[in-house]
Motif scaffolding. Structure first.
Motif, PDB file in Angstrom:
ATOM      1  N   LYS A  20       0.180   7.030   6.306  1.00  0.00           N
ATOM      2  CA  LYS A  20      -0.840   6.117   5.777  1.00  0.00           C
ATOM      3  C   LYS A  20      -0.394   5.524   4.437  1.00  0.00           C
ATOM      4  N   GLU A  27       2.157   2.880   5.177  1.00  0.00           N
ATOM      5  CA  GLU A  27       1.496   1.684   5.707  1.00  0.00           C
ATOM      6  C   GLU A  27       0.825   0.890   4.586  1.00  0.00           C
ATOM      7  N   THR A  72       1.722  -2.935   3.244  1.00  0.00           N
ATOM      8  CA  THR A  72       0.682  -3.960   3.154  1.00  0.00           C
ATOM      9  C   THR A  72       0.628  -4.536   1.745  1.00  0.00           C
TER      10      THR A  72
END
Length: 74
Positions: free
Chosen positions: A61, A64, A68
């Motif tokens: 996470k 990720e 982003t």
């Protein structure tokens, strides 16, 4: 683990606040990486609910979220 928190523009923060956030991110990443290497879980709060989450899932996470953030910054 969907992040429902309000987003803010970090460029509007003071230089000091930006450094604090960077330091916090580094410390959290180090903690999660260490626990993932040991196959351990961490306790988090998500939407007011306490959860035990495998560190390897949190690391994915974090990766990720970092990708982003990099895309949005460019």
């Amino acid at each position: 683990m969907e992040n429902k928190k309000a987003k803010f523009d970090e460029s509007e923060l003071s230089e000091f606040a930006q450094k604090v956030l960077l330091g916090m991110r580094k410390a959290i990443r180090k903690l999660v990486e260490e626990r993932a290497a040991l196959g351990q879980s961490l306790v988090i709060s998500e939407d007011g609910e306490v959860k035990h989450v495998p560190a390897k899932d949190l690391l994915a996470k974090l990766d990720e979220d970092e990708r982003t953030r990099n895309v949005l910054d460019n």
